[in-house]
Every structure is written in C-alpha cells, then in structure tokens.
Design a protein around this motif. Structure first.
Motif, PDB file in Angstrom:
ATOM      1  N   LEU A  27       0.839  -1.198   0.000  1.00  0.00           N
ATOM      2  CA  LEU A  27       0.000   0.000   0.000  1.00  0.00           C
ATOM      3  C   LEU A  27       0.873   1.247   0.000  1.00  0.00           C
ATOM      4  O   LEU A  27       2.042   1.200   0.358  1.00  0.00           O
ATOM      5  CB  LEU A  27      -0.921  -0.007   1.228  1.00  0.00           C
ATOM      6  CG  LEU A  27      -1.906  -1.168   1.335  1.00  0.00           C
ATOM      7  CD1 LEU A  27      -2.677  -1.068   2.650  1.00  0.00           C
ATOM      8  CD2 LEU A  27      -2.857  -1.211   0.154  1.00  0.00           C
ATOM      9  N   ASP A  28       0.280   2.352  -0.359  1.00  0.00           N
ATOM     10  CA  ASP A  28       1.024   3.603  -0.450  1.00  0.00           C
ATOM     11  C   ASP A  28       0.838   4.443   0.815  1.00  0.00           C
ATOM     12  O   ASP A  28       0.249   5.528   0.791  1.00  0.00           O
ATOM     13  CB  ASP A  28       0.575   4.387  -1.687  1.00  0.00           C
ATOM     14  CG  ASP A  28       1.508   5.536  -2.026  1.00  0.00           C
ATOM     15  OD1 ASP A  28       2.693   5.470  -1.653  1.00  0.00           O
ATOM     16  OD2 ASP A  28       1.039   6.509  -2.643  1.00  0.00           O
ATOM     17  N   TYR A  29       1.329   3.891   1.948  1.00  0.00           N
ATOM     18  CA  TYR A  29       1.286   4.607   3.221  1.00  0.00           C
ATOM     19  C   TYR A  29       2.704   4.699   3.773  1.00  0.00           C
ATOM     20  O   TYR A  29       3.548   3.846   3.486  1.00  0.00           O
ATOM     21  CB  TYR A  29       0.411   3.860   4.248  1.00  0.00           C
ATOM     22  CG  TYR A  29      -1.062   3.945   3.961  1.00  0.00           C
ATOM     23  CD1 TYR A  29      -1.808   5.052   4.369  1.00  0.00           C
ATOM     24  CD2 TYR A  29      -1.720   2.921   3.293  1.00  0.00           C
ATOM     25  CE1 TYR A  29      -3.168   5.130   4.109  1.00  0.00           C
ATOM     26  CE2 TYR A  29      -3.088   2.990   3.038  1.00  0.00           C
ATOM     27  CZ  TYR A  29      -3.793   4.098   3.449  1.00  0.00           C
ATOM     28  OH  TYR A  29      -5.136   4.173   3.187  1.00  0.00           O
ATOM     29  N   PHE A  34       1.709   1.607   9.970  1.00  0.00           N
ATOM     30  CA  PHE A  34       1.469   0.236  10.445  1.00  0.00           C
ATOM     31  C   PHE A  34       1.611   0.133  11.964  1.00  0.00           C
ATOM     32  O   PHE A  34       0.652  -0.282  12.639  1.00  0.00           O
ATOM     33  CB  PHE A  34       2.398  -0.750   9.720  1.00  0.00           C
ATOM     34  CG  PHE A  34       2.113  -2.189  10.041  1.00  0.00           C
ATOM     35  CD1 PHE A  34       1.105  -2.875   9.393  1.00  0.00           C
ATOM     36  CD2 PHE A  34       2.861  -2.864  10.985  1.00  0.00           C
ATOM     37  CE1 PHE A  34       0.835  -4.197   9.686  1.00  0.00           C
ATOM     38  CE2 PHE A  34       2.615  -4.191  11.286  1.00  0.00           C
ATOM     39  CZ  PHE A  34       1.589  -4.861  10.633  1.00  0.00           C
ATOM     40  N   PRO A  35       2.765   0.502  12.537  1.00  0.00           N
ATOM     41  CA  PRO A  35       2.849   0.399  14.008  1.00  0.00           C
ATOM     42  C   PRO A  35       1.901   1.346  14.736  1.00  0.00           C
ATOM     43  O   PRO A  35       1.411   1.032  15.821  1.00  0.00           O
ATOM     44  CB  PRO A  35       4.315   0.718  14.321  1.00  0.00           C
ATOM     45  CG  PRO A  35       4.853   1.392  13.122  1.00  0.00           C
ATOM     46  CD  PRO A  35       4.038   0.916  11.950  1.00  0.00           C
ATOM     47  N   ALA A  36       1.602   2.490  14.131  1.00  0.00           N
ATOM     48  CA  ALA A  36       0.696   3.448  14.775  1.00  0.00           C
ATOM     49  C   ALA A  36      -0.727   2.900  14.878  1.00  0.00           C
ATOM     50  O   ALA A  36      -1.451   3.219  15.820  1.00  0.00           O
ATOM     51  CB  ALA A  36       0.696   4.768  14.009  1.00  0.00           C
ATOM     52  N   CYS A  37      -1.124   2.076  13.927  1.00  0.00           N
ATOM     53  CA  CYS A  37      -2.492   1.545  13.901  1.00  0.00           C
ATOM     54  C   CYS A  37      -2.611   0.145  14.500  1.00  0.00           C
ATOM     55  O   CYS A  37      -3.726  -0.332  14.726  1.00  0.00           O
ATOM     56  CB  CYS A  37      -3.002   1.497  12.459  1.00  0.00           C
ATOM     57  SG  CYS A  37      -3.205   3.118  11.705  1.00  0.00           S
ATOM     58  N   ASN A  79     -10.742  -1.106  -4.819  1.00  0.00           N
ATOM     59  CA  ASN A  79      -9.600  -0.200  -4.924  1.00  0.00           C
ATOM     60  C   ASN A  79      -9.725   0.945  -3.905  1.00  0.00           C
ATOM     61  O   ASN A  79      -9.602   2.119  -4.230  1.00  0.00           O
ATOM     62  CB  ASN A  79      -9.456   0.337  -6.347  1.00  0.00           C
ATOM     63  CG  ASN A  79      -8.095   0.969  -6.575  1.00  0.00           C
ATOM     64  OD1 ASN A  79      -7.116   0.613  -5.920  1.00  0.00           O
ATOM     65  ND2 ASN A  79      -8.029   1.906  -7.501  1.00  0.00           N
ATOM     66  N   PHE A  80      -9.991   0.550  -2.660  1.00  0.00           N
ATOM     67  CA  PHE A  80     -10.183   1.485  -1.552  1.00  0.00           C
ATOM     68  C   PHE A  80      -9.091   1.194  -0.517  1.00  0.00           C
ATOM     69  O   PHE A  80      -9.263   0.382   0.383  1.00  0.00           O
ATOM     70  CB  PHE A  80     -11.578   1.274  -0.970  1.00  0.00           C
ATOM     71  CG  PHE A  80     -12.014   2.277   0.060  1.00  0.00           C
ATOM     72  CD1 PHE A  80     -11.343   3.465   0.281  1.00  0.00           C
ATOM     73  CD2 PHE A  80     -13.137   2.015   0.820  1.00  0.00           C
ATOM     74  CE1 PHE A  80     -11.765   4.365   1.231  1.00  0.00           C
ATOM     75  CE2 PHE A  80     -13.571   2.912   1.785  1.00  0.00           C
ATOM     76  CZ  PHE A  80     -12.880   4.090   1.989  1.00  0.00           C
ATOM     77  N   LEU A  85      -6.167  -1.269   4.196  1.00  0.00           N
ATOM     78  CA  LEU A  85      -5.329  -1.038   5.378  1.00  0.00           C
ATOM     79  C   LEU A  85      -6.017  -1.555   6.635  1.00  0.00           C
ATOM     80  O   LEU A  85      -5.390  -2.233   7.460  1.00  0.00           O
ATOM     81  CB  LEU A  85      -5.005   0.448   5.526  1.00  0.00           C
ATOM     82  CG  LEU A  85      -4.290   0.850   6.812  1.00  0.00           C
ATOM     83  CD1 LEU A  85      -2.894   0.224   6.870  1.00  0.00           C
ATOM     84  CD2 LEU A  85      -4.219   2.360   6.930  1.00  0.00           C
ATOM     85  N   ALA A  86      -7.300  -1.262   6.795  1.00  0.00           N
ATOM     86  CA  ALA A  86      -8.035  -1.724   7.975  1.00  0.00           C
ATOM     87  C   ALA A  86      -8.008  -3.249   8.069  1.00  0.00           C
ATOM     88  O   ALA A  86      -7.790  -3.800   9.155  1.00  0.00           O
ATOM     89  CB  ALA A  86      -9.475  -1.214   7.926  1.00  0.00           C
TER      90      ALA A  86
END
Length: 122
Positions: A27-29, A34-37, A79-80, A85-86
């Motif tokens: 993903l484009d983050y 990742f660790p924050a969530c 494509n969301f 991510l969730a």
C-alpha cells in the motif's frame, strides 16, 4: 496444548504477522502507519465495560481473521486503500495477539480464550 504444539502455532502466527507487514508494504502509506495503527483493534475491549458476553462479541468481531480478510478483500476489490489497510491491521493484530497467547474470547470471562486461560500455568 503441548509445548511443541504451542511453538508450532506461534510460528504459524508469526508467519501471518509477517504476511501482514508484506501486504502493508504494497500500500502507499508511510511506514509508521502500520505500528501506529496496530493496537487500534483493542478498542473493542471497551465493550467489556458493559459485560463479558458483549465484550467477547465485540472483541471477537475485531479479532477474527476471516473478518479481517473480508475487509481487506473488499478494500482490494473496490480499490479502496483505507479499507485494505483496515483489513491488514485487523489481520496483523490478530496474529500478533495469538503469538502472545491471546485468543478469541468466550463470553464468561476475558481470560477464557480458545487458546486456553490467560495467566494460568499450563
């Protein structure tokens, strides 16, 4: 659960956690997302303030890997990226929890999980 089986299950969960990191990397983050969530699914534990049965329902909803995969799949198909991510966070968090012995909950007590009782000697 025997020590050998416990180790085998933890290795399987570690592999799934690594898979969640790999999927996140697609993903484009920013890396820190990742660790924050990663601990956000534990917000479901607040439902234990109502009672153990309600708490177990919400905890299991946020920690069930099939639900995590469904959320990820819907996000991927539509494509969301936020939904993808969730799903990845739910999946990775669940794998991480199981590495540490926290399983899906029974409705009688937070410490009663499908992996056994938390905090009791085997």
């Amino acid at each position: 659960m025997t020590k050998q089986m416990d180790t085998l299950v933890k290795l399987e969960e570690a592999g799934q956690f690594l898979l969640s990191i790999f999927l996140f990397a697609q993903l484009d983050y920013a890396w820190w997302v990742f660790p924050a969530c990663l601990l956000l699914p534990d917000i479901a534990m607040l439902a234990y303030a109502i009672n153990p049965r309600v708490g177990a329902f919400w905890y299991n909803l946020f920690h069930h890997k099939l639900i995590a995969l469904a959320v990820f799949g819907v996000g991927f198909m539509l494509n969301f990226p936020l939904l993808s991510l969730a799903g990845i966070i739910l999946f990775g968090h669940s794998a991480m929890d199981r590495i540490f012995g926290y399983g899906l909950k029974y409705g009688d007590d937070f410490k009663h999980t499908h992996l056994g009782w938390i905090g009791r000697k085997k």
